[in-house]
Design a protein around this motif. Structure first.
Motif, mmCIF file in Angstrom:
data_model
loop_
_atom_site.group_PDB
_atom_site.id
_atom_site.type_symbol
_atom_site.label_atom_id
_atom_site.label_comp_id
_atom_site.label_asym_id
_atom_site.label_seq_id
_atom_site.Cartn_x
_atom_site.Cartn_y
_atom_site.Cartn_z
ATOM 1 N N LEU A 208 23.403 12.234 -3.495
ATOM 2 C CA LEU A 208 23.561 10.682 -3.115
ATOM 3 C C LEU A 208 25.270 10.732 -3.020
ATOM 4 N N THR A 209 25.939 11.388 -3.409
ATOM 5 C CA THR A 209 27.572 10.922 -3.563
ATOM 6 C C THR A 209 27.842 11.887 -2.102
ATOM 7 N N HIS A 210 27.361 12.718 -1.818
ATOM 8 C CA HIS A 210 27.762 13.460 -0.467
ATOM 9 C C HIS A 210 27.257 12.316 0.679
ATOM 10 N N GLU A 211 26.136 12.000 0.587
ATOM 11 C CA GLU A 211 25.659 11.028 1.602
ATOM 12 C C GLU A 211 26.731 9.483 1.758
ATOM 13 N N ALA A 212 27.251 9.059 0.481
ATOM 14 C CA ALA A 212 27.999 7.929 0.489
ATOM 15 C C ALA A 212 29.319 8.302 0.906
ATOM 16 N N ALA A 213 29.872 9.350 0.679
ATOM 17 C CA ALA A 213 31.132 9.918 1.277
ATOM 18 C C ALA A 213 31.121 10.163 2.738
ATOM 19 N N TRP A 214 29.951 10.900 3.217
ATOM 20 C CA TRP A 214 29.751 10.816 4.696
ATOM 21 C C TRP A 214 29.808 9.836 5.390
ATOM 22 N N ARG A 215 28.981 8.746 5.031
ATOM 23 C CA ARG A 215 28.697 7.197 5.621
ATOM 24 C C ARG A 215 29.977 6.671 5.699
ATOM 25 N N ASP B 75 32.887 8.133 5.905
ATOM 26 C CA ASP B 75 33.673 8.753 6.853
ATOM 27 C C ASP B 75 33.279 8.437 8.133
ATOM 28 N N GLN B 76 32.191 7.835 8.356
ATOM 29 C CA GLN B 76 31.598 7.545 9.745
ATOM 30 C C GLN B 76 32.006 6.022 9.828
ATOM 31 N N GLY B 77 32.753 5.557 9.071
ATOM 32 C CA GLY B 77 33.029 4.086 9.188
ATOM 33 C C GLY B 77 32.063 3.151 8.869
ATOM 34 N N GLU B 78 31.008 3.365 8.064
ATOM 35 C CA GLU B 78 29.863 2.491 7.841
ATOM 36 C C GLU B 78 30.238 1.615 6.557
ATOM 37 N N ARG B 79 29.753 0.758 6.429
ATOM 38 C CA ARG B 79 29.985 -0.186 5.207
ATOM 39 C C ARG B 79 29.026 0.399 4.199
ATOM 40 N N VAL B 80 29.539 0.686 2.950
ATOM 41 C CA VAL B 80 28.582 1.769 2.004
ATOM 42 C C VAL B 80 28.702 0.932 0.607
ATOM 43 N N VAL B 81 28.641 -0.361 0.811
ATOM 44 C CA VAL B 81 28.332 -0.903 -0.561
ATOM 45 C C VAL B 81 27.228 -0.434 -1.500
ATOM 46 N N ASP B 82 26.062 -0.078 -0.645
ATOM 47 C CA ASP B 82 24.795 0.155 -1.294
ATOM 48 C C ASP B 82 24.858 1.469 -1.748
ATOM 49 N N GLU B 83 25.246 2.365 -0.698
ATOM 50 C CA GLU B 83 25.463 3.965 -1.084
ATOM 51 C C GLU B 83 26.533 4.284 -2.016
ATOM 52 N N SER B 84 27.560 3.505 -2.174
ATOM 53 C CA SER B 84 28.510 4.101 -3.358
ATOM 54 C C SER B 84 28.049 3.577 -4.661
ATOM 55 N N ALA B 85 27.437 2.175 -4.462
ATOM 56 C CA ALA B 85 26.830 1.799 -6.029
ATOM 57 C C ALA B 85 25.910 2.646 -6.368
ATOM 58 N N LEU B 86 24.985 3.078 -5.580
ATOM 59 C CA LEU B 86 23.599 3.864 -5.912
ATOM 60 C C LEU B 86 24.311 5.197 -6.287
ATOM 61 N N ALA B 87 25.299 5.788 -5.910
ATOM 62 C CA ALA B 87 25.976 7.193 -6.065
ATOM 63 C C ALA B 87 26.612 7.074 -7.515
ATOM 64 N N LYS B 88 27.193 6.023 -7.466
ATOM 65 C CA LYS B 88 28.084 5.725 -8.863
ATOM 66 C C LYS B 88 27.224 5.409 -10.032
ATOM 67 N N LEU B 89 26.198 4.641 -9.805
ATOM 68 C CA LEU B 89 25.059 4.348 -10.841
ATOM 69 C C LEU B 89 24.351 5.694 -11.186
ATOM 70 N N ASP B 90 23.815 6.702 -10.308
ATOM 71 C CA ASP B 90 23.086 7.710 -10.582
ATOM 72 C C ASP B 90 23.762 8.747 -11.223
ATOM 73 N N ALA B 91 25.056 9.129 -10.561
ATOM 74 C CA ALA B 91 25.936 10.385 -10.898
ATOM 75 C C ALA B 91 26.466 9.962 -12.582
ATOM 76 N N SER B 92 27.046 8.751 -12.672
ATOM 77 C CA SER B 92 27.417 8.515 -14.068
ATOM 78 C C SER B 92 26.290 8.555 -15.092
ATOM 79 N N GLU B 93 25.272 8.139 -14.775
ATOM 80 C CA GLU B 93 24.111 8.237 -15.990
ATOM 81 C C GLU B 93 23.597 9.587 -15.844
ATOM 82 N N ALA B 94 23.757 10.475 -14.996
ATOM 83 C CA ALA B 94 23.278 11.618 -14.904
ATOM 84 C C ALA B 94 24.377 12.510 -15.804
ATOM 85 N N ALA B 95 25.710 12.308 -15.514
ATOM 86 C CA ALA B 95 26.712 13.105 -16.295
ATOM 87 C C ALA B 95 26.545 13.040 -17.891
ATOM 88 N N ARG B 96 26.143 11.771 -18.293
ATOM 89 C CA ARG B 96 26.195 11.496 -19.670
ATOM 90 C C ARG B 96 24.539 11.787 -20.122
#
Length: 379
Positions: free
Chosen positions: A298-305, A307-328
């Motif tokens: 999820l994080t790599h997809e958000a970063a890749w998008r 870099d493509q100049g896309e609006r990544v409000v959804d992708e960055s929020a999803l990556a941050k939500l999932d990765a932070s909870e996964a870390a804990r």
């Protein structure tokens, strides 16, 4: 669809990993115990030319992309959440906004020292009473001739006590709501700027978290970043990249905790065999691997998008939500795998566990990420 790392990204990841294992991992618990910001580590990161990975070369950076920057954040988090957090705050919050919104003169004076590793950056948004409503701020910037006068208090500001510059959000027009917020470049050397508290925290104590006082701080008008009233839109754009960096840091924390648990489970024997052979332990470690890998994708997809100049409000929020909870979750399970040893400071999982909790709070809580994602889904 190609999931392999480009050669330059792989080389950067491997170089940073080697540095982390040789220089940071051996002192990771020591700097936590001492509550000491490891300036020598950041000096060396500057010499490795990674303090401005996603900043253009003309401004002292490496000229890399968000994906490369994400890989660096992950590797730092894999050995030290504190180093990773201060690094991410320096790049995403203290440096990148100057590149995105600053004038050429501001980039030359303020960005180049940050991107080259000569100084640290910070970003002051949160206030004592604002909580998740970061737009509810009392800090003001009043125009006085060709100067602005800043007054207010900022809370939980990463790197403020070690920063060379701080990007401060302040109200310039109290009647305009979101459109009345502006951003200013403040130097800790400016009269009236002071650090009133460096917080002792549950974790991440080698990364300073501060309360900042602004008492009649006078700065020239050329320290306004962008135009008056653009501060909130700048914040929203900054957080798209910032949340990807926190997601990357979270993936690193999860990876470090997973590796510690797996290594221990393979070596630790009970009842005549490694505990990794027991279903309960094996299944726990497999689940840790699954969560970490999912968060990384999820994080790599958000970063890749990004870099493509896309609006990544959804992708960055999803990556941050999932990765932070996964870390804990992964760090908590790592403590459990190690049992009594996992609760001691002789082993890393307890540090990953304490560090991971902030990932669900900083740069928008998990609850705020649900709100953002709900809005993106039209709910």
């Amino acid at each position: 669809m190609n999931f392999s790392l480009p050669d330059e990204h792989r080389m950067m990841r491997d170089s940073v990993r080697d540095f982390c294992e040789a220089e940071i991992e051996p002192i990771a618990q020591e700097i936590e115990d001492e509550h000491r910001f490891p300036q020598e580590i950041f000096d060396e990161l500057g010499r490795l030319d990674v303090m401005g990975v996603p900043i253009a070369e003309e401004y002292g950076g490496l000229g890399g992309d968000q994906f490369m920057y994400a890989l660096v954040c992950e590797e730092l988090g894999r050995v030290s959440g504190s180093v990773g957090l201060s690094y991410a705050a320096h790049v995403s919050l203290g440096s990148k906004p100057i590149e995105l919104f600053g004038t050429e003169a501001q980039k030359e004076e303020w960005l180049e020292p940050l991107a080259s590793g000569e100084g640290m950056g910070a970003w002051a948004l949160t206030e004592p009473g604002s909580g998740s409503d970061a737009s509810d701020m009392n800090t003001t910037a009043t125009k006085d001739g060709d100067e602005y006068v800043l007054d207010g208090t900022k809370q939980f500001i990463t790197n403020a006590s070690v920063a060379n510059s701080v990007l401060v959000k302040a109200v310039t027009d109290p009647d305009s709501g979101y459109d009345g917020i502006s951003t200013f470049i403040v130097s800790p050397d400016d009269d009236g700027f002071s650090i009133s508290t460096v917080w002792d925290k549950m974790g991440l104590n080698a990364s300073p978290t501060c309360e900042v006082q602004l008492d009649g701080v006078r700065i020239p008008e050329d320290r306004l970043l962008g135009e008056e009233g653009e501060g909130w839109n700048q914040t929203m754009k900054t957080l798209q990249g910032g949340r990807i960096s926190i997601a990357s840091l979270s993936v690193g924390l999860a990876q470090g905790a997973f590796e510690a648990a797996k290594e221990y489970a393979v070596e630790r024997e009970q009842f005549g065999q490694p505990i990794s052979k027991f279903d309960a332990v094996r299944d726990m470690i497999v689940a840790m691997h699954r969560k970490t890998h999912r968060a990384r994708l999820l994080t790599h997809e958000a970063a890749w998008r990004y870099d493509q100049g896309e609006r990544v409000v959804d992708e960055s929020a999803l990556a941050k939500l999932d990765a932070s909870e996964a870390a804990r979750e992964v760090a908590e399970d790592a403590v459990q795998v190690l049992g009594g040893y996992g609760y001691t400071e002789d082993f890393a999982p307890q540090r990953f566990y304490r560090d991971a909790k902030l990932m669900e709070i900083g740069e928008g809580t998990s609850e705020i990420q649900h709100l953002v994602l709900g809005r993106e889904l039209g709910l």
